[in-house]
Design an enzyme around this catalytic site. Structure first.
Site, PDB file in Angstrom:
ATOM      1  N   HIS A 161       0.885  -1.288  -0.006  1.00 21.31           N
ATOM      2  CA  HIS A 161       0.072   0.084  -0.100  1.00 21.31           C
ATOM      3  C   HIS A 161       0.982   1.258   0.068  1.00 21.31           C
ATOM      4  O   HIS A 161       2.061   1.207   0.572  1.00 21.31           O
ATOM      5  CB  HIS A 161      -0.842  -0.067   1.210  1.00 21.31           C
ATOM      6  CG  HIS A 161      -1.946  -0.922   1.237  1.00 21.31           C
ATOM      7  ND1 HIS A 161      -2.982  -1.051   1.984  1.00 21.31           N
ATOM      8  CD2 HIS A 161      -2.151  -2.204   0.415  1.00 21.31           C
ATOM      9  CE1 HIS A 161      -3.813  -1.781   1.793  1.00 21.31           C
ATOM     10  NE2 HIS A 161      -3.308  -2.783   0.984  1.00 21.31           N
ATOM     11  N   GLU A 204       1.170   3.902   1.906  1.00 18.84           N
ATOM     12  CA  GLU A 204       1.711   4.149   3.311  1.00 18.84           C
ATOM     13  C   GLU A 204       2.900   3.339   3.538  1.00 18.84           C
ATOM     14  O   GLU A 204       4.017   3.717   4.029  1.00 18.84           O
ATOM     15  CB  GLU A 204       0.758   4.040   4.471  1.00 18.84           C
ATOM     16  CG  GLU A 204      -0.405   4.939   4.043  1.00 18.84           C
ATOM     17  CD  GLU A 204      -1.481   4.053   3.572  1.00 18.84           C
ATOM     18  OE1 GLU A 204      -1.558   3.531   2.383  1.00 18.84           O
ATOM     19  OE2 GLU A 204      -2.810   4.201   3.904  1.00 18.84           O
ATOM     20  N   CYS A 263      -6.017   1.975   6.336  1.00 20.09           N
ATOM     21  CA  CYS A 263      -6.356   0.447   6.526  1.00 20.09           C
ATOM     22  C   CYS A 263      -5.653   0.207   7.895  1.00 20.09           C
ATOM     23  O   CYS A 263      -4.879   0.894   8.216  1.00 20.09           O
ATOM     24  CB  CYS A 263      -6.361  -0.671   5.368  1.00 20.09           C
ATOM     25  SG  CYS A 263      -4.784  -0.935   5.257  1.00 20.09           S
ATOM     26  N   CYS A 281      -2.035  -0.724   7.600  1.00 26.33           N
ATOM     27  CA  CYS A 281      -1.242   0.611   7.404  1.00 26.33           C
ATOM     28  C   CYS A 281      -1.011   1.328   8.795  1.00 26.33           C
ATOM     29  O   CYS A 281      -0.196   2.049   9.110  1.00 26.33           O
ATOM     30  CB  CYS A 281      -1.720   1.387   6.108  1.00 26.33           C
ATOM     31  SG  CYS A 281      -1.400   0.732   4.717  1.00 26.33           S
TER      32      CYS A 281
END
Length: 151
Positions: free
Chosen positions: A47, A49, A77, A80
């Site tokens: 992701h 991040e 999420c 993360c």
């Protein structure tokens, strides 16, 4: 947030969901950036991040990034936000809320969980309309292509 939006546009150009993130140091200088790379890297953890956090940690030579801020175009999420808490991120700033997987209040609010050993300040809704529009346009374009693709 503008830098994070630039990263999100790069994700779209690669066929990834357009989410971008940047890591700022305590003086608010950008020390790392990233965009979604889950498809490109065949990595469910890639992701935006996480990509940005990995880069910031490598640059600093430490997995802990106290005083740092993560700016991301979509509400993080649980994975993360968990990584940000482990990295001791001081502040998280996000754009669009995520009512399906958001961990800053969208579905759950990990940042408010008192039993966790680190807490971070969370600010949501920064350029939310622009961040959300980018995501909506991306998925609208995907649905349009899918409906015309006989695969």
């Amino acid at each position: 947030m503008r830098l994070a939006l630039d990263q999100a546009r790069q994700a779209w150009a690669q066929g990834e969901v357009p989410v971008g993130a940047v890591v700022l140091d305590a003086e608010q200088a950008c020390i790392a950036q990233g965009y979604n790379r889950t498809i490109t890297d065949s990595d469910p953890t890639a992701h935006a991040e996480i990509v940005a956090l990995r880069s910031a940690a490598a640059r600093s030579g430490n997995y802990r990034l106290p005083g740092a801020t993560v700016v991301v175009t979509l509400e993080p999420c649980a994975m993360c936000l968990g990584a940000m808490l482990h990295a001791r991120i001081a502040r998280v700033v996000y754009g669009a809320p995520d009512p399906k997987t958001g961990a800053c209040g969208g579905v759950i609010d990990l940042a408010a969980e008192p039993r966790l050993n680190h807490h971070t300040q969370v600010t949501g809704g920064v350029l939310a309309e622009e961040c959300g529009d980018l995501l909506r346009q991306f998925f609208r374009s995907r649905r349009s292509k899918d409906s015309h693709d006989p695969q």
